[in-house]
Write a protein that holds these residues in place. Structure first.
Motif, PDB file in Angstrom:
ATOM      1  N   TYR A   3      33.705  36.867 -42.879  1.00 60.11           N
ATOM      2  CA  TYR A   3      34.288  38.319 -43.349  1.00 60.11           C
ATOM      3  C   TYR A   3      33.301  39.227 -43.068  1.00 60.11           C
ATOM      4  O   TYR A   3      33.742  40.505 -42.663  1.00 60.11           O
ATOM      5  CB  TYR A   3      34.670  38.341 -44.900  1.00 60.11           C
ATOM      6  CG  TYR A   3      35.759  37.281 -45.301  1.00 60.11           C
ATOM      7  CD1 TYR A   3      37.209  37.946 -44.990  1.00 60.11           C
ATOM      8  CD2 TYR A   3      35.821  36.206 -45.538  1.00 60.11           C
ATOM      9  CE1 TYR A   3      38.010  37.106 -45.389  1.00 60.11           C
ATOM     10  CE2 TYR A   3      37.131  35.319 -45.902  1.00 60.11           C
ATOM     11  CZ  TYR A   3      38.076  35.812 -45.797  1.00 60.11           C
ATOM     12  OH  TYR A   3      39.255  35.150 -45.977  1.00 60.11           O
ATOM     13  N   ALA A   4      31.884  39.102 -43.178  1.00 62.95           N
ATOM     14  CA  ALA A   4      30.976  40.311 -42.934  1.00 62.95           C
ATOM     15  C   ALA A   4      30.984  40.430 -41.474  1.00 62.95           C
ATOM     16  O   ALA A   4      30.769  41.479 -41.118  1.00 62.95           O
ATOM     17  CB  ALA A   4      29.841  39.712 -43.484  1.00 62.95           C
ATOM     18  N   VAL A   5      31.013  39.533 -40.675  1.00 68.31           N
ATOM     19  CA  VAL A   5      31.041  39.510 -39.243  1.00 68.31           C
ATOM     20  C   VAL A   5      32.328  40.357 -38.601  1.00 68.31           C
ATOM     21  O   VAL A   5      32.314  41.353 -38.105  1.00 68.31           O
ATOM     22  CB  VAL A   5      31.034  38.234 -38.590  1.00 68.31           C
ATOM     23  CG1 VAL A   5      31.176  38.189 -36.780  1.00 68.31           C
ATOM     24  CG2 VAL A   5      29.848  37.517 -38.755  1.00 68.31           C
ATOM     25  N   TRP A   6      33.518  40.137 -39.482  1.00 68.33           N
ATOM     26  CA  TRP A   6      34.815  40.829 -39.028  1.00 68.33           C
ATOM     27  C   TRP A   6      34.738  42.366 -39.477  1.00 68.33           C
ATOM     28  O   TRP A   6      34.944  43.078 -38.954  1.00 68.33           O
ATOM     29  CB  TRP A   6      35.862  40.198 -39.635  1.00 68.33           C
ATOM     30  CG  TRP A   6      37.090  41.053 -39.406  1.00 68.33           C
ATOM     31  CD1 TRP A   6      38.075  41.126 -38.441  1.00 68.33           C
ATOM     32  CD2 TRP A   6      37.866  42.087 -40.462  1.00 68.33           C
ATOM     33  NE1 TRP A   6      39.076  42.202 -38.483  1.00 68.33           N
ATOM     34  CE2 TRP A   6      38.901  42.560 -39.852  1.00 68.33           C
ATOM     35  CE3 TRP A   6      37.473  42.289 -41.824  1.00 68.33           C
ATOM     36  CZ2 TRP A   6      39.685  43.394 -40.738  1.00 68.33           C
ATOM     37  CZ3 TRP A   6      38.196  43.116 -42.518  1.00 68.33           C
ATOM     38  CH2 TRP A   6      39.431  43.638 -41.849  1.00 68.33           C
ATOM     39  N   ASP A   7      34.249  42.730 -40.847  1.00 72.84           N
ATOM     40  CA  ASP A   7      34.284  43.960 -41.354  1.00 72.84           C
ATOM     41  C   ASP A   7      33.106  44.641 -40.737  1.00 72.84           C
ATOM     42  O   ASP A   7      33.223  46.124 -40.477  1.00 72.84           O
ATOM     43  CB  ASP A   7      34.399  44.111 -42.857  1.00 72.84           C
ATOM     44  CG  ASP A   7      32.895  43.963 -43.466  1.00 72.84           C
ATOM     45  OD1 ASP A   7      32.106  43.583 -42.906  1.00 72.84           O
ATOM     46  OD2 ASP A   7      33.241  44.222 -44.697  1.00 72.84           O
ATOM     47  N   PHE A   8      32.236  44.297 -40.202  1.00 70.36           N
ATOM     48  CA  PHE A   8      30.901  44.734 -39.281  1.00 70.36           C
ATOM     49  C   PHE A   8      31.649  45.367 -38.232  1.00 70.36           C
ATOM     50  O   PHE A   8      31.382  46.605 -37.796  1.00 70.36           O
ATOM     51  CB  PHE A   8      29.967  43.710 -38.839  1.00 70.36           C
ATOM     52  CG  PHE A   8      29.007  44.458 -38.061  1.00 70.36           C
ATOM     53  CD1 PHE A   8      27.850  45.121 -38.466  1.00 70.36           C
ATOM     54  CD2 PHE A   8      29.097  44.349 -36.472  1.00 70.36           C
ATOM     55  CE1 PHE A   8      26.871  45.401 -37.550  1.00 70.36           C
ATOM     56  CE2 PHE A   8      28.274  44.652 -35.730  1.00 70.36           C
ATOM     57  CZ  PHE A   8      27.122  45.236 -36.163  1.00 70.36           C
ATOM     58  N   MET A   9      32.479  44.817 -37.275  1.00 74.77           N
ATOM     59  CA  MET A   9      33.166  45.427 -36.328  1.00 74.77           C
ATOM     60  C   MET A   9      34.176  46.512 -36.430  1.00 74.77           C
ATOM     61  O   MET A   9      34.108  47.333 -36.008  1.00 74.77           O
ATOM     62  CB  MET A   9      34.126  44.189 -35.465  1.00 74.77           C
ATOM     63  CG  MET A   9      33.475  42.802 -35.002  1.00 74.77           C
ATOM     64  SD  MET A   9      32.291  43.371 -33.753  1.00 74.77           S
ATOM     65  CE  MET A   9      32.979  44.157 -32.513  1.00 74.77           C
ATOM     66  N   SER A  10      34.670  46.476 -37.750  1.00 79.24           N
ATOM     67  CA  SER A  10      35.660  47.481 -38.277  1.00 79.24           C
ATOM     68  C   SER A  10      34.857  48.612 -38.687  1.00 79.24           C
ATOM     69  O   SER A  10      35.318  49.982 -38.207  1.00 79.24           O
ATOM     70  CB  SER A  10      36.349  46.945 -39.561  1.00 79.24           C
ATOM     71  OG  SER A  10      37.625  45.900 -39.095  1.00 79.24           O
ATOM     72  N   LEU A  11      33.507  48.347 -39.294  1.00 79.82           N
ATOM     73  CA  LEU A  11      32.898  49.693 -39.491  1.00 79.82           C
ATOM     74  C   LEU A  11      32.371  50.309 -38.021  1.00 79.82           C
ATOM     75  O   LEU A  11      32.092  51.558 -38.086  1.00 79.82           O
ATOM     76  CB  LEU A  11      31.573  49.008 -40.278  1.00 79.82           C
ATOM     77  CG  LEU A  11      30.469  50.017 -40.540  1.00 79.82           C
ATOM     78  CD1 LEU A  11      31.001  51.145 -41.539  1.00 79.82           C
ATOM     79  CD2 LEU A  11      29.266  49.199 -41.329  1.00 79.82           C
ATOM     80  N   LEU A  12      32.049  49.626 -37.183  1.00 84.13           N
ATOM     81  CA  LEU A  12      31.438  49.956 -35.747  1.00 84.13           C
ATOM     82  C   LEU A  12      32.539  50.842 -35.207  1.00 84.13           C
ATOM     83  O   LEU A  12      32.169  51.876 -34.631  1.00 84.13           O
ATOM     84  CB  LEU A  12      31.113  48.489 -34.961  1.00 84.13           C
ATOM     85  CG  LEU A  12      31.044  48.824 -33.504  1.00 84.13           C
ATOM     86  CD1 LEU A  12      29.464  49.782 -33.440  1.00 84.13           C
ATOM     87  CD2 LEU A  12      30.518  47.476 -32.924  1.00 84.13           C
ATOM     88  N   LYS A  13      33.871  50.327 -35.151  1.00 83.07           N
ATOM     89  CA  LYS A  13      34.893  50.996 -34.450  1.00 83.07           C
ATOM     90  C   LYS A  13      35.248  52.166 -35.243  1.00 83.07           C
ATOM     91  O   LYS A  13      35.608  53.218 -34.697  1.00 83.07           O
ATOM     92  CB  LYS A  13      36.234  50.182 -34.449  1.00 83.07           C
ATOM     93  CG  LYS A  13      35.921  48.829 -33.573  1.00 83.07           C
ATOM     94  CD  LYS A  13      35.693  49.273 -31.880  1.00 83.07           C
ATOM     95  CE  LYS A  13      36.799  49.915 -31.367  1.00 83.07           C
ATOM     96  NZ  LYS A  13      36.258  50.130 -29.691  1.00 83.07           N
TER      97      LYS A  13
END
Length: 261
Positions: A43-53
């Motif tokens: 979940y941290a890996v996924w929302d890291f991508m969302s934060l980045l975008k």
């Protein structure tokens, strides 16, 4: 080094040490323990991508018609980070996001990817995080972690997003964890080789080059605004506290399972 960055780094060091020295690493002894860790961490890996975008959407123009947006150096910084995170290469040279690489690692070691899959499918269909959490059966600590990330995104304050991205996500993989993974890999090379590659890639790209880019990006966004820097520091502290709570959740589940082994 920017004085504000130095101050934040000094003030958050105790929290960083709590993460780096967290007791969760002491209970990861085999692949079964690692599967529990990955179930939360994904979940941290996924929302890291969302934060980045979200940062890319805020700091560059990602719509048509295109218009020059923001500062040229900041655009360059975020676009370079996005390229490395969203279209990196796996061990065979295929282009993949770090999230997709993580899913590959989970599949290789037999970790359950259906939960995160249900979460994404439900979120894509409803746009409602709570419904998606419920549909997936997401652990509470993972829910809290994602809620904080998207709460920060929801502020639409790019300097806050940059701060938790820069100080709350980078350089948090301890040598102790890498030693554990090396030991498991020696015994089960065909089960965690992708995860080992993911971690090594994370350290090589995110922990070195990207961290320097992110520091410059945060400095550009906060500039000399003292209020921005103070908000950034508080957001960073909260983000690290959420990471500690996430690791607490992993530790508690592994500890319970180890009792029944």
């Amino acid at each position: 080094m920017n004085n504000h960055i130095t101050r934040i780094q000094q003030n958050i060091e105790p929290l960083r040490q709590q993460i780096i020295q967290h007791k969760v690493y002491s209970v990861i002894n085999d692949i079964e323990d690692l599967k529990v860790f990955m179930k939360y961490h994904v979940y941290a890996v996924w929302d890291f991508m969302s934060l980045l975008k979200s940062l890319q959407n805020s700091l560059t123009c990602t719509s048509v018609p295109w218009f020059p947006t923001g500062d040229g150096e900041t655009r360059n910084l975020i676009n370079e980070i996005v390229a490395g995170e969203e279209s990196d290469v796996d061990s065979e040279g295929n282009f993949k996001s770090h999230f997709e690489l993580y899913l590959d690692a989970m599949a290789q070691c037999g970790a359950d990817t259906t939960e995160i899959g249900r979460f994404i499918e439900a979120l894509r269909g409803t746009g409602d995080f709570e419904k998606a959490f419920d549909a997936a059966g997401t652990p509470e600590k993972a829910r809290e972690f994602v809620r904080f990330t998207f709460g920060t995104i929801g502020t639409r304050k790019d300097y806050l997003q940059a701060a938790i991205f820069t100080f709350g996500r980078e350089d948090l993989i301890p040598g102790m964890f890498m030693s554990i993974i090396e030991d498991i890999h020696r015994n089960f090379p065909d089960s965690i080789s992708i995860f080992k590659y993911y971690l090594e890639r994370h350290i090589e790209v995110d922990g070195d080059h990207h961290s320097h880019l992110a520091l410059r990006m945060t400095a550009n966004l906060c500039e000399k605004n003292e209020a921005f820097w103070q908000e950034a520091e508080q957001a960073t502290i909260t983000s690290l506290e959420k990471r500690i709570a996430l690791w607490d959740g992993v530790y508690e589940e592994i500890a319970v399972e180890n009792i029944t082994k």
